[in-house]
Design an enzyme around this catalytic site. Structure first.
Site, mmCIF file in Angstrom:
data_model
loop_
_atom_site.group_PDB
_atom_site.id
_atom_site.type_symbol
_atom_site.label_atom_id
_atom_site.label_comp_id
_atom_site.label_asym_id
_atom_site.label_seq_id
_atom_site.Cartn_x
_atom_site.Cartn_y
_atom_site.Cartn_z
ATOM 1 N N LYS A 74 32.689 66.897 21.073
ATOM 2 C CA LYS A 74 31.827 67.015 19.895
ATOM 3 C C LYS A 74 30.925 68.235 20.073
ATOM 4 O O LYS A 74 30.468 68.522 21.186
ATOM 5 C CB LYS A 74 30.971 65.751 19.760
ATOM 6 C CG LYS A 74 29.932 65.792 18.657
ATOM 7 C CD LYS A 74 30.570 65.755 17.294
ATOM 8 C CE LYS A 74 29.496 65.767 16.196
ATOM 9 N NZ LYS A 74 30.108 65.850 14.867
ATOM 10 N N GLY A 94 42.937 72.535 9.954
ATOM 11 C CA GLY A 94 42.717 72.326 8.532
ATOM 12 C C GLY A 94 43.928 71.769 7.814
ATOM 13 O O GLY A 94 44.944 72.455 7.668
ATOM 14 N N CYS A 108 28.980 75.195 11.321
ATOM 15 C CA CYS A 108 28.610 73.846 10.905
ATOM 16 C C CYS A 108 27.824 73.891 9.597
ATOM 17 O O CYS A 108 26.726 74.440 9.551
ATOM 18 C CB CYS A 108 27.787 73.138 11.972
ATOM 19 S SG CYS A 108 27.394 71.443 11.524
#
Length: 316
Positions: A51, A254, A134
């Site tokens: 993460k 993606g 982000c």
């Protein structure tokens, strides 16, 4: 006499970092806690990506902050993570037998410098993936990913002290001139890899029955992921493959839901891929399914390895 099928090689090489499979997880998805990271370690993923972490632990944005529909997802997570010290300590304790990518996403340029100074001290990190993209921090824009004026100075300062493998995760770009400009900047520095793309920023999804948004933060606005963003991912991969130095491999991300999708990412120029929304839906079993589908497709097409078609997209 039964003929044995020729073994298909889907391993990947990211500037000398060897992956047994070109398929890995995307940062942000089921890779926050010790339990989640251990599941990734024993899975068939080619690497583990953490993460995106900050200096201190973060709870992230208020829930609900993630929603899926049939062809996509929207999120405004707000970087919930356990802080960089947790991920560095975990790596020292576990010492995984596959590449380990530490994703970092400081809330400021100064915090990114501090995170990289910390990461610089740990030899077991295969590479850092610096998240410049982000879109879901309250009160902040995607400052670095779209800040062409300051990104070069930022990278120059980083490489004055950071000597280990460093890749960057980029936001989606929607104009060729912006991709060309970012590639020109990245080509000046010893970038180890480029990951593209992160979620499409500033999306909105409506629950027509309730006549309301589906996530709480930022008045319902969030990053769009999943199947629906694949055309944007492929376009970014292809154009970065065209403009980046060939020494900078691309990790595609993606809209990957099938082995066919992986094939398309690689055909456009990716050397490896990351799985996000589909990983949330299926868990670690997604890596086995995608691996099988990719191998079956390559057998049909008679490609012995992914290296035979990286970037070999035909045009009229």
């Amino acid at each position: 006499m039964i003929m044995k099928k020729k073994k298909i090689d889907i391993s990947a090489d990211i500037n000398g970092i060897k992956l047994s499979s070109c398929i890995m997880n995307a940062s942000g998805v089921l890779c926050t806690t010790e339990k989640e990271l251990k599941k990734l370690i024993i899975s068939s993923s080619g690497a583990v990506v953490t993460k995106s972490c900050t200096l201190k632990p973060r709870k992230g944005n208020l829930e609900p902050r993630y929603f899926e529909w049939n062809i996509g997802s929207i999120n405004s997570m707000g970087l919930p993570n356990l802080g960089i010290d947790f991920y560095l300590d975990f790596l020292e304790k576990v010492n995984p037998k596959k590449p380990f990518f530490l994703s970092i996403s400081g809330l400021s340029i100064e915090e990114n410098y501090l995170l990289l100074h910390k990461a610089n001290l740990f030899s077991r990190i295969s590479a850092v993936e610096l998240n410049l993209s982000c879109p879901n921090i309250l009160g902040k824009d995607q400052v670095l990913g779209y800040d062409f004026n300051n990104i070069s100075n930022f990278l120059e300062n980083i490489f004055k002290f950071y000597k280990k493998p460093l890749g960057v995760k980029l936001p989606p770009y929607f104009e060729n001139r912006h991709i060309k400009k970012m590639a020109f900047i990245l080509n000046k520095y010893p970038i180890f890899f480029v990951t593209c793309i992160n979620s499409l920023p500033n999306g909105l999804f409506i629950d027509i029955n309730k006549e309301t948004v589906v996530i709480q933060p930022k008045m319902g606005f969030g990053g769009i992921g999943g199947k629906t963003i694949k055309p944007f991912a492929l376009a970014n991969i292809r154009q970065f493959y065209t403009y980046l130095r060939k020494e900078i491999p691309i990790i595609g991300c993606g809209g990957i839901c099938s082995g066919k999708d992986i094939f398309e990412h690689i055909l456009c120029g990716a050397s490896a891929v990351q799985i996000g929304t589909q990983f949330i839906k299926e868990g670690v079993s997604v890596f086995d399914r995608l691996r099988k589908e990719l191998v079956d497709l390559l057998q049909k097409k008679k490609f012995p390895s992914i290296n035979k078609f990286i970037g070999k997209l035909n045009v009229f």
